[in-house]
Design an enzyme around this catalytic site. Sequence first.
Site, short mmCIF file in Angstrom:
data_model
loop_
_atom_site.label_atom_id
_atom_site.label_comp_id
_atom_site.label_asym_id
_atom_site.label_seq_id
_atom_site.Cartn_x
_atom_site.Cartn_y
_atom_site.Cartn_z
N ILE A 19 0.81 -1.21 0.00
CA ILE A 19 0.00 0.00 0.00
C ILE A 19 0.86 1.27 0.00
CG2 ILE A 19 -0.27 0.01 2.52
CD1 ILE A 19 -3.09 1.11 2.08
N ASP A 71 15.02 3.10 8.86
CA ASP A 71 14.35 2.19 9.78
C ASP A 71 13.55 3.05 10.75
OD1 ASP A 71 13.53 0.44 11.73
OD2 ASP A 71 15.48 -0.51 12.00
N TYR A 167 -2.53 -6.72 16.57
CA TYR A 167 -2.89 -5.88 15.43
C TYR A 167 -3.93 -4.84 15.84
CZ TYR A 167 -4.84 -4.55 10.87
OH TYR A 167 -5.29 -3.85 9.79
N LYS A 171 -3.64 -0.69 15.91
CA LYS A 171 -4.49 0.17 15.10
C LYS A 171 -5.31 1.13 15.96
CE LYS A 171 -3.05 -1.51 11.24
NZ LYS A 171 -2.09 -0.75 10.43
#
Length: 304
Positions: A19, A71, A167, A171
Amino acid sequence: MAPALTGQVALVTGASQNIGKGIALEVAASGATTYLTARTFADAPGRLGSLQRTASEIKDDGGRAIPVACDHADDAQVEAVFERIRAEQGRLDLVVNVASPDFSEMVGVPFWDLPFRHISACLDIGPRSNYVTTSLAARTMMVAQGSGVVINISSHGAETYLLSTPYGVGKAAIDRVTRDTAFELQPHGVTVVSLWPGLVLTEGLLANAVETEDGRRELHGLDISFGETPKFNGRAVVALACDPAVHERTGGSFWTASLAREYGFTEDDGHLPPEMANTVLTNMGDDMPDYWRGVERAVPTDGS
């Protein structure tokens, strides 16, 4: 007519593939001088992507890209990127925070069986790295110039179960960074929003899909034709960056496909992915393929 972002300067993190690459291609195609960051700089056989490859495609399309190995877990490297942009351009109009860890090892694994490094990764490369880039964008250029847009790539996993506990925690934290930095930056003319893509047809996802006899693409038993291309999400970023009233959205989280309907952009073939991609899976009920039951929380029939 000049492209919509001509004269502007942008930074897209995690731009070597997936993406991030799609967003970088669209931002650069819209005329912005686009800095690209990721850990993977050089191209190599068998590698899904690199900053060199993204920059080369942008150049071939007539855009201007400046790849910088970085990084985003190393604050000193990130600070150097912003100092370089300030020294070379003197301004920064758009930051898109895409850099993220690899989530594939977490899917379908109970959180108590996951190594603790996964929760650390989801907090470090995501909410923390977004916080650092937003802070540096504000400190070095955006507050002084009284303008700028920061877009954090998040997902509906911030509010409902998706993929894994680490996850979702990451988020949710990204959306909180969005809301609170937006609150503090609003008096300075800087807008911060979160973007929620649907199922994105990334290089890695497509590499694992299989083609059925009737020409469909399936992944673990699911027809993925409803998915979004990375460049579709790039069009959402460009639409937000070009919107003179984008400040009215600051602090909010927006589905890419919903923005498509508001701003009028589509996929290359003119179609629109579903407005809320999660409903494709949750509406399947008992027909949901087993693999995906560990990915998306089904919505109870009573709506609770």
